[in-house]
Design an enzyme around this catalytic site. Structure first.
Site, PDB file in Angstrom:
ATOM      1  N   TRP A   8      71.948 -77.783-132.905  1.00  0.00           N
ATOM      2  CA  TRP A   8      73.262 -76.292-132.859  1.00  0.00           C
ATOM      3  C   TRP A   8      73.882 -76.898-131.762  1.00  0.00           C
ATOM      4  CZ3 TRP A   8      69.605 -71.438-133.453  1.00  0.00           C
ATOM      5  CH2 TRP A   8      68.925 -71.803-134.473  1.00  0.00           C
ATOM      6  N   LYS A   9      73.692 -77.776-130.851  1.00  0.00           N
ATOM      7  CA  LYS A   9      75.057 -77.783-129.823  1.00  0.00           C
ATOM      8  C   LYS A   9      75.146 -76.605-129.145  1.00  0.00           C
ATOM      9  CE  LYS A   9      76.587 -81.324-132.229  1.00  0.00           C
ATOM     10  NZ  LYS A   9      77.425 -82.457-133.270  1.00  0.00           N
ATOM     11  N   HIS A 101      72.670 -88.064-126.774  1.00  0.00           N
ATOM     12  CA  HIS A 101      73.249 -87.441-127.727  1.00  0.00           C
ATOM     13  C   HIS A 101      74.891 -88.462-127.157  1.00  0.00           C
ATOM     14  CE1 HIS A 101      76.047 -85.454-130.255  1.00  0.00           C
ATOM     15  NE2 HIS A 101      74.791 -85.089-131.161  1.00  0.00           N
ATOM     16  N   GLU A 150      73.212 -92.600-134.410  1.00  0.00           N
ATOM     17  CA  GLU A 150      75.017 -91.916-134.697  1.00  0.00           C
ATOM     18  C   GLU A 150      75.797 -92.349-134.216  1.00  0.00           C
ATOM     19  OE1 GLU A 150      73.322 -87.194-135.200  1.00  0.00           O
ATOM     20  OE2 GLU A 150      73.608 -87.684-132.624  1.00  0.00           O
ATOM     21  N   GLY A 156      80.636 -85.113-136.560  1.00  0.00           N
ATOM     22  CA  GLY A 156      81.503 -84.432-136.190  1.00  0.00           C
ATOM     23  C   GLY A 156      83.055 -84.201-137.574  1.00  0.00           C
ATOM     24  N   GLY A 207      73.990 -81.820-137.126  1.00  0.00           N
ATOM     25  CA  GLY A 207      74.875 -80.982-136.474  1.00  0.00           C
ATOM     26  C   GLY A 207      75.718 -79.949-137.489  1.00  0.00           C
TER      27      GLY A 207
HETATM   28  P1  PGA Z   1      77.745 -83.695-137.613  1.00  0.00           P
HETATM   29  O1  PGA Z   1      77.137 -83.166-135.929  1.00  0.00           O
HETATM   30  O2  PGA Z   1      76.433 -83.189-138.310  1.00  0.00           O
HETATM   31  O3  PGA Z   1      78.169 -82.326-137.465  1.00  0.00           O
HETATM   32  O4  PGA Z   1      78.083 -84.141-137.517  1.00  0.00           O
HETATM   33  C1  PGA Z   1      76.059 -84.653-135.967  1.00  0.00           C
HETATM   34  C2  PGA Z   1      75.098 -84.504-134.225  1.00  0.00           C
HETATM   35  O5  PGA Z   1      76.082 -84.615-133.434  1.00  0.00           O
HETATM   36  O6  PGA Z   1      74.252 -84.913-134.135  1.00  0.00           O
END
Ligand code: PGA
Length: 224
Positions: A8-9, A101, A150, A156, A207
């Site tokens: 969820w950041k 991350h 990633e 994102g 995310g």
């Molecule tokens: P995202 O983020 O699904 O919004 O691309 C993934 C993450 O940063 O773990």
């Protein structure tokens, strides 16, 4: 066995977390397949909220088969470090933690050395690390059993990485049989099937699409 991780950041207030669980758990209760997969541990769903809400999420996930993860831990052991959250303080709450991350590496100067130390601290406190790497250049520290690939361009951005390139990265990493390989970066319910079909990926770090309970539930159904 598959992992589906909600990162969820720096999002979701207490109220929003309660609303998310109300929707998600209602959907889950009505789905025998998914409930069975969680019970048998064929599927691990790990929810990673901001630090203040770890305990809330632990309570909300009780008897649901879902697990709790932190988004990070401190590089410090307990002591005089105002504002830090060491692994030892959350070991009874979080079963997992994301480490390294790319947002921590780029925004907070997290180095390979710090990532390595954090993974050692997590392991020492019986917390399973979800170690994030951006390229094959990033070092995978010892004890990292869950590795999430990633690529920065995919996070994102809505530009998810081509599954063929993800598989290529997996081959290049040459992981051990006890290590799980996850993909993260703009995973949505519209593109996840492309990855699932490869049968090469052990799970997904999500995310944006995890912020919506229905969307995240659809992802869980898709990985089964
Ligand atoms: P995202 O983020 O699904 O919004 O691309 C993934 C993450 O940063 O773990």
């Amino acid at each position: 066995m598959q992992y589906l991780i909600a990162n969820w950041k720096a999002n979701k207030t207490l109220e929003e977390i309660h609303a998310w669980f109300e929707t998600f758990l209602t959907l889950l209760e009505q789905d025998e397949n998914l409930t069975r997969a969680l019970e048998s541990k064929n599927l691990h769903i790990i929810v990673c909220p901001a630090f203040p809400f770890l305990l809330t999420v632990k309570e909300l996930t009780k008897n649901t088969g879902l697990s709790v993860g932190a988004q990070d831990i401190s590089v410090k052991a307990p002591g005089k470090y105002t504002g830090e959250v060491p692994a030892a303080l959350i070991r009874d709450i979080a079963e997992y933690t994301i480490i390294g991350h790319s947002e921590r590496r780029s925004n907070f100067g997290e180095t390979e050395e710090i990532v390595k130390e954090k993974i050692a601290l997590a392991t020492g406190n019986d917390i399973t690390s979800i170690a994030c790497i951006r390229t094959s250049e990033d070092i995978i520290p010892q004890h990292a059993t869950i590795i999430a690939y990633e690529p920065v361009s995919a996070i994102g951005s809505g530009q998810n990485e081509d599954p063929a390139l993800v598989i290529e990265m997996k081959r290049r990493l040459n992981l051990g049989t006890e290590q799980s390989f996850l993909y993260g970066g703009s995973v949505t319910r519209d593109n996840i099937a492309e990855y699932v079909h490869t049968r090469e990926i052990d799970g997904y770090l999500v995310g944006t699409a995890s912020l919506d309970a229905q969307h995240f539930f659809d992802l869980a159904k898709a990985v089964l």
